[in-house]
Motif scaffolding. Sequence first.
Motif, short mmCIF file in Angstrom:
data_model
loop_
_atom_site.label_atom_id
_atom_site.label_comp_id
_atom_site.label_asym_id
_atom_site.label_seq_id
_atom_site.Cartn_x
_atom_site.Cartn_y
_atom_site.Cartn_z
N ASP A 135 0.79 -1.25 0.03
CA ASP A 135 0.09 0.10 0.08
C ASP A 135 0.81 1.36 0.00
O ASP A 135 1.47 1.66 1.20
CB ASP A 135 -0.94 -0.07 1.33
CG ASP A 135 -2.37 -0.66 1.19
OD1 ASP A 135 -2.55 -0.76 -0.07
OD2 ASP A 135 -2.66 -1.24 2.18
N TYR A 172 -11.14 -6.02 2.14
CA TYR A 172 -10.32 -5.10 3.15
C TYR A 172 -11.08 -5.45 4.54
O TYR A 172 -12.31 -6.01 4.74
CB TYR A 172 -10.78 -3.50 2.91
CG TYR A 172 -10.29 -3.10 1.62
CD1 TYR A 172 -8.94 -2.53 1.59
CD2 TYR A 172 -10.99 -3.29 0.34
CE1 TYR A 172 -8.33 -1.98 0.60
CE2 TYR A 172 -10.30 -2.71 -0.85
CZ TYR A 172 -9.25 -2.10 -0.63
OH TYR A 172 -8.47 -1.50 -1.58
N GLY A 173 -10.23 -4.82 5.46
CA GLY A 173 -11.00 -4.86 6.89
C GLY A 173 -11.85 -3.65 6.91
O GLY A 173 -11.47 -2.55 6.19
N GLU A 194 -12.79 -8.30 9.17
CA GLU A 194 -11.90 -8.74 8.00
C GLU A 194 -12.76 -9.20 6.81
O GLU A 194 -13.30 -10.17 6.79
CB GLU A 194 -10.95 -9.62 8.73
CG GLU A 194 -9.87 -10.02 7.56
CD GLU A 194 -9.02 -8.97 7.24
OE1 GLU A 194 -9.03 -7.96 7.74
OE2 GLU A 194 -8.13 -9.00 6.19
N LYS A 195 -12.48 -8.52 5.71
CA LYS A 195 -13.15 -9.19 4.35
C LYS A 195 -14.53 -9.47 4.33
O LYS A 195 -14.74 -10.72 4.16
CB LYS A 195 -12.34 -10.13 3.94
CG LYS A 195 -10.73 -9.41 3.65
CD LYS A 195 -9.85 -10.36 2.94
CE LYS A 195 -8.53 -9.53 2.58
NZ LYS A 195 -7.48 -10.04 3.46
N ALA A 207 -9.65 -0.22 5.98
CA ALA A 207 -8.38 -0.30 6.19
C ALA A 207 -7.46 -0.29 5.24
O ALA A 207 -7.50 -1.08 4.43
CB ALA A 207 -8.28 -1.43 7.47
C1 G1P Z 1 -4.57 -6.52 4.79
C2 G1P Z 1 -5.51 -6.47 5.94
C3 G1P Z 1 -7.01 -5.82 5.58
C4 G1P Z 1 -6.37 -4.69 4.97
C5 G1P Z 1 -5.48 -4.60 3.88
C6 G1P Z 1 -5.24 -3.30 3.45
O1 G1P Z 1 -5.17 -7.34 3.76
O2 G1P Z 1 -5.86 -7.88 6.47
O3 G1P Z 1 -7.64 -5.85 6.68
O4 G1P Z 1 -7.73 -3.58 4.65
O5 G1P Z 1 -4.34 -5.32 4.12
O6 G1P Z 1 -4.31 -3.48 2.28
P1 G1P Z 1 -4.54 -8.11 2.45
O7 G1P Z 1 -4.59 -7.21 1.55
O8 G1P Z 1 -3.09 -8.30 2.87
O9 G1P Z 1 -5.39 -9.35 2.13
#
Ligand code: G1P
Length: 285
Positions: A135, A172-173, A194-195, A207
């Motif tokens: 990110d 996302y969260g 979460e998701k 998030a």
């Molecule tokens: C992770 C977190 C998620 C967040 C996201 C942001 O997910 O678990 O809550 O919203 O990063 O990029 P991932 O993208 O690693 O699956």
Amino acid sequence: MRSISTVVFPVAGLGTRMLPATKVTPKELLPVYDTPLLQFAIEEALAAGAKRLVFVSHPAKSAIEAYLRPDPKLEGELEAKGKDELLEAVRACSVPEGVDVVFTMQEEQLGLGHAIHCAAPHVLDGPVGVILPDDLILGAPCMREMAEAFDPERMQSLIAAQRVPADRVSSYGIFDCDDADGTARTLAARGFVEKPAPADAPSNLAAVGRYVISPVVFDALTRTERGAGGEIQITDAIAATGSIHAFRFSGTRYDCGSKDGIVDATLAVQAARRQDTAPMAIAAE
Ligand code: G1P
């Protein structure tokens, strides 16, 4: 300014979304115009005052350690050939003296919460920052904004947040909060999921990969069981503390875990270079 002494970088993921580019090169070392993605994350941590950088990595990604190691031979060759600008560019990427670099391995991919927990033995006192390098946030350095906004008397966590389209919430969260559409800089949330499936999402405030967490969250991680996707989620540990705060950052976020995100970020950095401005407004003291 309030600072964050430890910043954790979970970099163990195998970057399958970016194959074949990530077959040999860790996704964190893919270039955004002229700079590896990870370098932006490191500079953001330093701008927040970090004195220790903890990389939660994977044995298959030793290139990340190589990238962070000083290379006197390369510097010597550039110097001998009078390639001063390149020498300067290489030196500008080294971690300054007085900042510790710690590597710890996450052998099994048990989730982001598990990765952050792997860093626990290595963190200094005080709230800890977490940066997910894929990110990329350009503009005002997000972790520094969060260090300033984090109030340890009132908060156990502060999480960078942005609204996402309703059909993207399941990536996302998602915060359960009133006023997800508002403009307040920090926003207390009732819950954090979460998701979620779009039909179950409590809002569309999501998030993004910047967290400030207190020791209470590390403690909650020791009790967090597998959640969404069968993984140990930082979202669940934060939710369990009951103290959840979203933070609306001022920079622009690029999802560099996706091909299009890397292209968009590359164009933004190219534009900044052409205007001779720092893409991370890091120099903006
Ligand atoms: C992770 C977190 C998620 C967040 C996201 C942001 O997910 O678990 O809550 O919203 O990063 O990029 P991932 O993208 O690693 O699956």
